[in-house]
Design an enzyme around this catalytic site. Structure first.
Site, PDB file in Angstrom:
ATOM      1  N   TYR A 112     -52.092  49.973  22.744  1.00  0.00           N
ATOM      2  CA  TYR A 112     -51.664  49.996  21.345  1.00  0.00           C
ATOM      3  C   TYR A 112     -51.682  51.433  20.847  1.00  0.00           C
ATOM      4  O   TYR A 112     -52.684  52.137  20.998  1.00  0.00           O
ATOM      5  CB  TYR A 112     -52.606  49.136  20.499  1.00  0.00           C
ATOM      6  N   ASP A 161     -53.418  59.191  24.342  1.00  0.00           N
ATOM      7  CA  ASP A 161     -53.822  58.672  23.038  1.00  0.00           C
ATOM      8  C   ASP A 161     -55.329  58.473  23.020  1.00  0.00           C
ATOM      9  O   ASP A 161     -55.859  57.563  23.657  1.00  0.00           O
ATOM     10  CB  ASP A 161     -53.086  57.355  22.772  1.00  0.00           C
ATOM     11  N   LYS A 183     -60.277  58.120  14.030  1.00  0.00           N
ATOM     12  CA  LYS A 183     -61.558  57.427  13.939  1.00  0.00           C
ATOM     13  C   LYS A 183     -62.758  58.372  13.846  1.00  0.00           C
ATOM     14  O   LYS A 183     -63.078  58.845  12.755  1.00  0.00           O
ATOM     15  CB  LYS A 183     -61.687  56.432  15.088  1.00  0.00           C
TER      16      LYS A 183
END
Length: 458
Positions: A166, A261, A293
């Site tokens: 994702y 990523d 994050k």
């Protein structure tokens, strides 16, 4: 067998095994959920929060401190989500809070350059192989911008990704994207123009032959290959040894860019992110990386970076345009900087030890209850698959027993442990997970394992 996740009842057919009382302690959350559904699609602002995959009422959290969450009904839970990774130090860390309070007192947004964004960029460059960094406001924006940069730098259009990875809700990257997409079984291209989806090649993860075939067939058109450094959005599925290095080498041989990523793994899996688990050891580096994050310390912040020559294609130096009013927000960058500076080697050693204790205990209790399972880890993050063989890709992750996970989840929740409300997610610990928090988790495991055994028919 009867289930009732609202009050967590799980009975065998002979009604002789009960795992919870029927006394509801979720009235306030239920009321808030009803109000939310009247004004918000599904009652939530991110799909996995709705408990669709596990059933029952999502808990509305009112406060958090250290390793603990408190919901609207006053229930306390040991948090094994940690805001999906960012709360590396635990919730409401006093030093981070103090830094944020100081930043807020000076103003919340200026629309100008600030010193904290320079300092945070320097910290990221010091920890990773990137040479320059550009800040954005979300992980989705980071991957979207990195792909635009890759296309601008190469003059090509085609993007290669892996099923189950994702990379945010960017149109061309929602094909077989894992995470909430896997949980809800939403068609990967719903709402996405066919022309956009056609610019993405989706391959099975950990499959070298598929990668080689894709580049042999489409190499001159491929702008970039993007992958999670250590995938965590189909559960934690580590790359096979040397796989990331192989991807970097293949991209280089065909003139494409390799994008790693690290929105989830960056500064979470190790102090150098997922790259610290293989690239730093094997001596290779991606062309571009994305972060989020942890680097925002719990605030909406993300970044992408890479080689200086590639980043020079961005405006105002180059012709690839990217901008954002809140990019490099002074409050968010202050929180991220404080978090990274406090994330010492000792903190990572503690995180590793805590994660090992919990995942070992999970495996022991599931084994004792006869529940098929495998626990997989990437540094300090891990997940549990309810199947009896290692998971190497999304197809294998999809064969797990999600009903057994739902029963396990609700038993843990009833006993005061908050797990990801989906079998396709990573678990996270923080430096605030002390002996009391860990003991609460360990004490809840025997009943949860038995609940999973009953739900799975074992």
């Amino acid at each position: 067998m009867r289930t009732d996740w609202g009050s967590f009842v799980l009975l065998r057919d002979n009604d002789q095994v009960t795992f919870a009382t029927t006394t509801s302690t979720t009235a306030a959350s239920e009321a808030l959920f009803e109000r939310a559904r009247a004004v918000t699609p599904g009652g939530v602002n991110s799909p996995v929060r709705a408990f669709t995959a596990v059933g029952g009422t999502p808990r509305f959290i009112t406060s958090a401190s250290g390793a603990w969450l408190t919901d609207a009904d006053g229930n306390d839970y040991v948090d094994l989500i940690c805001s999906w990774g960012p709360m590396l130090l635990g919730h409401a860390h006093p030093d981070v809070q103090a830094a944020v309070a100081g930043a807020v007192a000076r103003g919340t947004s200026y629309g100008t350059p600030t010193e904290p964004e320079v300092e945070l960029a320097e910290e990221i460059v010091a920890r990773t192989p990137v040479e320059r960094v550009r800040f954005v406001s979300s992980g989705t924006e980071a991957t979207m911008s990195a792909i635009r940069l890759a296309r601008g730098a190469t003059g090509r259009d085609l993007v290669v990704k892996f099923a189950g990875c994702y990379h945010g809700h960017v149109d061309p990257l929602l094909a077989e994207a894992g995470s909430g997409i896997a949980t809800l079984a939403v068609p990967g291209t719903s709402g996405v123009p066919a022309s956009s989806a056609a610019e993405t090649l989706v391959l099975p993860y950990n499959d070298r032959d598929a990668v080689q075939a894709a580049f042999e067939a489409h190499g001159p058109r491929i702008a970039c290959l993007i992958t999670e450094a250590f995938p965590g959005n189909m559960g934690v599925v580590p790359p096979t040894p040397g796989f990331n290095a192989f991807l970097a080498e293949t991209c280089r041989a065909h003139g494409a860019l390799f994008i790693s990523d690290e929105v989830m793994t960056g500064f979470r899996a190790t102090d150098q992110g997922g790259w610290g688990l293989d690239g730093a050891i094997e001596g290779w580096a991606p062309d571009l990386m994305t972060f989020g994050k942890v680097m925002g310390g719990g605030f909406p912040a993300a970044a992408f970076g890479g080689r200086a020559d590639l980043m020079a294609h961005l405006a105002p130096e180059g012709r690839v345009y990217q901008a954002g009013t809140l990019s490099g927000n002074p409050v968010a960058t202050t929180a991220g900087l404080a978090t990274l500076r406090l994330a010492t080697p000792e903190v990572y050693a503690q995180l590793d030890a805590t994660a090992l204790t919990i995942r070992t205990a999970v495996a022991e209790n599931l084994a004792a209850a006869g529940v098929p399972h495998v626990v997989q880890a990437a540094g300090t993050m891990f997940s549990v698959f309810f199947r009896d063989e290692a998971v190497r890709n999304f197809a294998e992750a999809s064969t797990q027993d999600t009903a057994a996970y739902a029963a396990f989840f609700h038993s843990m929740l009833h006993q005061g442990v908050y797990l990801p409300p989906s079998a396709y997610e990573a678990w996270f610990v923080s430096a605030a997970h002390d002996e009391r928090a860990v003991s609460t988790v360990l004490d809840a495991l025997p009943a949860a394992a038995l609940a999973a055994a009953v739900a799975g028919g074992h």
